[in-house]
Design a protein around this motif. Structure first.
Motif, PDB file in Angstrom:
ATOM      1  N   PRO A  68     148.563   6.762 -66.734  1.00 26.13           N
ATOM      2  CA  PRO A  68     148.298   6.109 -65.449  1.00 26.13           C
ATOM      3  C   PRO A  68     146.826   6.189 -65.046  1.00 26.13           C
ATOM      4  O   PRO A  68     146.295   5.254 -64.442  1.00 26.13           O
ATOM      5  CB  PRO A  68     149.186   6.870 -64.460  1.00 26.13           C
ATOM      6  CG  PRO A  68     149.583   8.129 -65.137  1.00 26.13           C
ATOM      7  CD  PRO A  68     149.547   7.853 -66.613  1.00 26.13           C
ATOM      8  N   ALA A  69     146.165   7.297 -65.400  1.00 24.50           N
ATOM      9  CA  ALA A  69     144.751   7.427 -65.043  1.00 24.50           C
ATOM     10  C   ALA A  69     143.936   6.393 -65.815  1.00 24.50           C
ATOM     11  O   ALA A  69     143.090   5.695 -65.251  1.00 24.50           O
ATOM     12  CB  ALA A  69     144.261   8.842 -65.353  1.00 24.50           C
ATOM     13  N   ILE A 114     145.020   3.589 -67.269  1.00 25.07           N
ATOM     14  CA  ILE A 114     145.417   2.227 -66.892  1.00 25.07           C
ATOM     15  C   ILE A 114     144.648   1.764 -65.654  1.00 25.07           C
ATOM     16  O   ILE A 114     144.276   0.608 -65.528  1.00 25.07           O
ATOM     17  CB  ILE A 114     146.949   2.179 -66.621  1.00 25.07           C
ATOM     18  CG1 ILE A 114     147.713   2.285 -67.940  1.00 25.07           C
ATOM     19  CG2 ILE A 114     147.350   0.915 -65.856  1.00 25.07           C
ATOM     20  CD1 ILE A 114     149.212   2.486 -67.775  1.00 25.07           C
ATOM     21  N   THR A 115     144.382   2.727 -64.739  1.00 18.98           N
ATOM     22  CA  THR A 115     143.713   2.359 -63.498  1.00 18.98           C
ATOM     23  C   THR A 115     142.201   2.614 -63.556  1.00 18.98           C
ATOM     24  O   THR A 115     141.548   2.732 -62.523  1.00 18.98           O
ATOM     25  CB  THR A 115     144.326   3.125 -62.309  1.00 18.98           C
ATOM     26  OG1 THR A 115     144.268   4.529 -62.598  1.00 18.98           O
ATOM     27  CG2 THR A 115     145.769   2.731 -62.086  1.00 18.98           C
ATOM     28  N   GLY A 116     141.682   2.718 -64.788  1.00 20.26           N
ATOM     29  CA  GLY A 116     140.231   2.718 -64.957  1.00 20.26           C
ATOM     30  C   GLY A 116     139.523   4.049 -64.854  1.00 20.26           C
ATOM     31  O   GLY A 116     138.291   4.097 -64.781  1.00 20.26           O
ATOM     32  N   LYS A 117     140.273   5.171 -64.847  1.00 21.11           N
ATOM     33  CA  LYS A 117     139.601   6.469 -64.854  1.00 21.11           C
ATOM     34  C   LYS A 117     139.095   6.773 -66.261  1.00 21.11           C
ATOM     35  O   LYS A 117     139.557   6.203 -67.244  1.00 21.11           O
ATOM     36  CB  LYS A 117     140.547   7.582 -64.390  1.00 21.11           C
ATOM     37  CG  LYS A 117     140.670   7.700 -62.878  1.00 21.11           C
ATOM     38  CD  LYS A 117     141.628   6.696 -62.325  1.00 21.11           C
ATOM     39  CE  LYS A 117     141.917   6.882 -60.841  1.00 21.11           C
ATOM     40  NZ  LYS A 117     142.788   5.773 -60.362  1.00 21.11           N
ATOM     41  N   GLU A 145     148.912   0.291 -58.382  1.00 17.66           N
ATOM     42  CA  GLU A 145     149.399  -0.286 -59.637  1.00 17.66           C
ATOM     43  C   GLU A 145     150.931  -0.251 -59.680  1.00 17.66           C
ATOM     44  O   GLU A 145     151.593  -1.227 -60.040  1.00 17.66           O
ATOM     45  CB  GLU A 145     148.810   0.501 -60.815  1.00 17.66           C
ATOM     46  CG  GLU A 145     149.439   0.229 -62.181  1.00 17.66           C
ATOM     47  CD  GLU A 145     148.822  -0.949 -62.922  1.00 17.66           C
ATOM     48  OE1 GLU A 145     147.767  -1.432 -62.472  1.00 17.66           O
ATOM     49  OE2 GLU A 145     149.400  -1.376 -63.938  1.00 17.66           O
ATOM     50  N   LYS A 197     141.200   1.178 -59.695  1.00 20.30           N
ATOM     51  CA  LYS A 197     142.396   0.982 -58.873  1.00 20.30           C
ATOM     52  C   LYS A 197     143.042   2.343 -58.631  1.00 20.30           C
ATOM     53  O   LYS A 197     142.838   3.271 -59.405  1.00 20.30           O
ATOM     54  CB  LYS A 197     143.357   0.129 -59.692  1.00 20.30           C
ATOM     55  CG  LYS A 197     144.410  -0.612 -58.927  1.00 20.30           C
ATOM     56  CD  LYS A 197     145.367  -1.237 -59.925  1.00 20.30           C
ATOM     57  CE  LYS A 197     145.770  -2.645 -59.547  1.00 20.30           C
ATOM     58  NZ  LYS A 197     146.689  -3.229 -60.526  1.00 20.30           N
ATOM     59  N   ASP A 198     143.840   2.447 -57.564  1.00 16.19           N
ATOM     60  CA  ASP A 198     144.620   3.661 -57.388  1.00 16.19           C
ATOM     61  C   ASP A 198     145.962   3.502 -58.105  1.00 16.19           C
ATOM     62  O   ASP A 198     146.518   2.407 -58.153  1.00 16.19           O
ATOM     63  CB  ASP A 198     144.841   3.952 -55.903  1.00 16.19           C
ATOM     64  CG  ASP A 198     143.585   4.538 -55.266  1.00 16.19           C
ATOM     65  OD1 ASP A 198     142.740   5.062 -56.026  1.00 16.19           O
ATOM     66  OD2 ASP A 198     143.440   4.452 -54.028  1.00 16.19           O
ATOM     67  N   VAL A 199     146.447   4.614 -58.663  1.00  9.03           N
ATOM     68  CA  VAL A 199     147.672   4.550 -59.463  1.00  9.03           C
ATOM     69  C   VAL A 199     148.839   4.039 -58.624  1.00  9.03           C
ATOM     70  O   VAL A 199     149.648   3.224 -59.085  1.00  9.03           O
ATOM     71  CB  VAL A 199     148.008   5.937 -60.066  1.00  9.03           C
ATOM     72  CG1 VAL A 199     149.311   5.878 -60.854  1.00  9.03           C
ATOM     73  CG2 VAL A 199     146.883   6.427 -60.962  1.00  9.03           C
TER      74      VAL A 199
END
Lengths: 462, 267
Positions: A338-339, A341-344, B215, B210-212
């Motif tokens: 998830p990190a 996927i969201t660009g971290k 999403e 984006k924040d998880v």
């Protein structure tokens, strides 16, 4: 001439076996840098997992089509290797298709199976190259994933192209050999005629025979020998290359799955050395560790407690390091993170690649400066940044996604433990959370005496 | 009986012990269930269900403390073990055998991580508990309840799902509501985190695009559901915030599965 080829072959084989032995030693020495931990327990459960996940490729079939394609390469690799046995013996003894006269009825069936698999491997390798470089599956692209630098991308291409070339060599070798058998009616072509009437044309290579129709006899023998040599030397070179490559998973995948975690994914490993401290602090009787996890396999107690958590690869467990050598850099973990996927910046694949890169840097240090050499670098900071490990939600999606049960999360958590307990370097809001738990028994700044206040509302109408 | 006034009670372990009684189960409320205004409503809903079906339960009340989960995941093993051992002393002092909790993080920690420190209990999540009550017929959602025709999607909590492989229990509970259950693309073992775990709830996220939770909420909204069902206090906050971020708070609601059951029971 024959004997010259035999000597050359034995020499090549010996050099490769010697070299690979050196590589195995070096890699196991690197893996043994990790902290000891007994993973030889629960043999039945481990064996079952290995049969399902490694041999059966269970987790690869999450995506049915890709799973099936990978299975073709995997089955091809294992089964075609039976043919290698004959090729090696032929090379040593100077024979030609040694097994054919002994197992005449099934010999063509076997070769047909190998040829079908070889063709399958070839086709799938072409598709896999296309997935990487034409349709550009996102998890392989550097624009999206910064760890996919030049070397990992080149490595993947080298492996796929090498497999394609090996399969072409195998199939055209069979085809040229078939043509030679046809032409050797008068016995003019030495041993090529000996198998006439014993070995028929093969399932796939029969269609390649027209390619060789215009070859002279000498040219054809030349091609047959070249293809044979390219095929076997290619395989030997491939075996050496694999030890430097992400492709090492073909060997490491099996032990890696066997030794993988058995506990529920949510369970974090206990730190018995801290249990003792906490028991003393709370005035509780100190229990001896039931698992004896501080002692290694020989039951020896370490002279001193190491650091809390992990700063470098030596602080990790050996399984973490085996994980690093087993990683194929497929990126399924990172695609599920998830990190990420969201660009971290966090990428579980990068955690594994960094761990292996760090180990290989240490190996280079040994080679250059002797086996006791220690450099000043560390996995944390020089390879993996705090920003990456802080972004992890510990959701275990990476652990779940890995087809061979690699656990990047375990490394992340050990690095966090080092940051927090040895360096007191937690983000400020985590420190606030810690002090709330310590003082208020809750992660927020509420008075513990208010903890039960909710019960007053239980009869209020909503 | 002239008036149907329901009176719910919340006995504590201390009360029980004083009167020489022993509850069937200990309800572990958790910090969010005790202090978070939104999740207190879940605690209350679950307590009402427990009262309604007549289960002899108790809570620790002020004697309960954080399990230590966020501290452990953030890397503070000392603090985790301090919390764990204090809690184990209390639980063992009351000779607790069976624990039910509405928080998957407490559930995971109590179930998987306390045994090694001397705390051995049968630990179940409230989704499993509700599932059993439904299977036994002790909870029957009446016909004509407000769920007919509503679309509900369930968001898997990592520490319930992947961590402990509890995928069906919350879905079975929702199935009893006679609503239209729709699944998101990433579910069960492939479920996407809400973004709160591993201590993330207690700090700002690292820079990204984006924040998880946004999403995940986008994925939930794409199912056309009007209700996002959760089974975790942190998922509750993250999903609710995500819905607000998408300006959908008027049309899409986030509920815990026990709230939906309580609604169905008219509690």
């Amino acid at each position: 001439m024959e004997i010259f080829q035999q000597i050359l072959f034995v020499a090549a084989l010996a050099v490769v076996i010697w070299y690979i032995t050196q590589r195995i030693r070096l890699i196991s020495r690197a893996i043994n840098l990790g902290r000891p931990e007994n993973r030889f327990d629960h043999a039945n459960e481990r064996l079952k997992t290995m049969v399902l996940v490694a041999f059966g490729q269970k987790k690869m079939f999450t995506n049915l089509l890709v799973g099936a394609m990978h299975f073709v390469i995997y089955a091809g690799f294992i089964i075609i290797n039976l043919e290698i046995l004959e090729i090696v013996l032929d090379g040593i003894l100077g024979t030609h298709r040694l097994f054919a006269p002994y197992i005449t009825p099934i010999y063509p069936i076997l070769i047909d199976v190998f040829e079908v698999l070889a063709f399958g491997v070839l086709a799938v390798c072409v598709i896999f190259l296309c997935r990487r470089f034409v349709t550009k599956v996102s998890r392989f692209q550097q624009e999206r994933h910064r760890e996919m630098t030049r070397w990992p991308r080149t490595d993947a291409a080298v492996i796929l192209i090498a497999e394609i070339l090996l399969m072409i060599a195998f199939l055209t070798w069979n085809a040229s050999d078939s043509v030679l058998r046809d032409r050797a009616s008068s016995g003019s072509l030495g041993h090529y005629g000996e198998l006439r009437g014993i070995v028929p044309d093969f399932l796939i290579s029969q269609f390649l025979k027209p390619l060789f129709a215009n070859f002279s006899d000498t040219g054809l023998v030349g091609y047959e020998r070249t293809a044979w040599w390219l095929h076997i030397l290619g395989i030997l070179a491939f075996a050496v290359y694999v030890t430097y490559s992400k492709h090492l998973h073909i060997a490491m995948g099996f032990p890696n799955v066997y030794f993988s975690d058995l506990q529920p994914k949510g369970e974090m490993q206990n730190m018995p050395e801290i249990t003792k401290e906490v028991q003393l602090a709370l005035g509780l009787p100190v229990t001896t560790d039931p698992n004896g996890s501080q002692s290694n396999d020989n039951g020896e107690q370490p002279a001193e407690i190491g650091r809390f958590g992990a700063k470098d690869v030596q602080d990790l467990k050996w399984i973490n390091l085996m994980n690093a050598y087993s990683c194929t850099e497929c990126g399924r973990c990172t695609s599920a993170c998830p990190a990420n996927i969201t660009g971290k910046k966090l990428s579980p694949r990068k955690i594994m690649m960094d761990t292996r890169d760090r180990l290989e840097e240490i190996q280079r240090g040994w080679k250059a400066n002797g086996n006791d050499y220690r450099d000043e670098k560390s996995l944390l900071n020089d390879y993996i940044t705090p920003e990456e490990i802080n972004a992890c939600t510990t959701c275990q999606a990476c652990v779940n996604a890995c087809p061979i049960n690699i656990n990047p999360l375990d490394i992340i958590l050990q690095l966090r433990r080092y940051r927090v307990m040895e360096e007191s370097e937690a983000p400020a809001s985590w420190n606030a959370m810690f002090s709330n738990i310590e003082n208020n028994m809750a992660p927020w700044k509420f008075s513990p005496s208010d903890r039960f206040n909710w019960a007053e509302q239980v009869n209020e109408v909503k | 009986m002239t008036q149907d006034v329901k009176t719910y009670t919340v006995p504590t372990m201390a009360d029980m012990a004083a009167s020489g009684e022993k509850p069937e189960i200990l309800f572990w409320v958790g910090c969010a269930g005790s202090f978070d205004d939104r999740y207190k409503r879940v605690t209350i809903a679950f307590v009402r269900i427990l009262n309604h079906v007549g289960i002899k339960f108790a809570v620790l009340g002020p004697e309960e403390g954080c399990t230590g989960d966020p501290a452990r995941r953030a890397g503070n093993e000392f603090l985790f073990q301090m919390q764990a051992m204090s809690n184990i002393q209390v639980l063992n002092g009351y000779n607790v055998r069976k624990i039910v909790t509405a928080c998957p993080h407490c559930f995971n920690t109590l179930k998987n991580e306390y045994p090694e420190l001397g705390g051995n209990y049968e630990v179940i999540h409230h989704s499993q508990f509700l599932q059993a009550l439904i299977n036994e017929g002790r909870i029957r959602v009446k016909d004509g309840q407000p769920f007919k025709g509503r679309r509900i999607t369930f968001h898997d909590s990592c520490y319930l799902g992947r961590a402990n492989k509890v995928y069906e229990a919350p879905r079975d509970v929702l199935a009893a509501l006679d609503a239209d259950l729709v699944e998101m693309k990433r579910v069960r073992a492939n479920g996407l985190c809400c973004g709160a775990g591993g201590g993330q709830y207690f700090k700002e996220p690292e820079p990204g695009k984006k924040d998880v939770n946004v999403e995940r909420v986008e994925e939930a909204l794409s199912t056309g559901a009007d209700t996002i069902a959760v089974a975790c206090p942190f998922c509750m906050t993250m999903m609710s915030d995500g819905v607000k971020n998408k300006n959908k708070e008027d049309s899409v609601r986030v509920y815990d599965i026990s709230e939906l059951i309580a609604q169905g029971q008219g509690l």
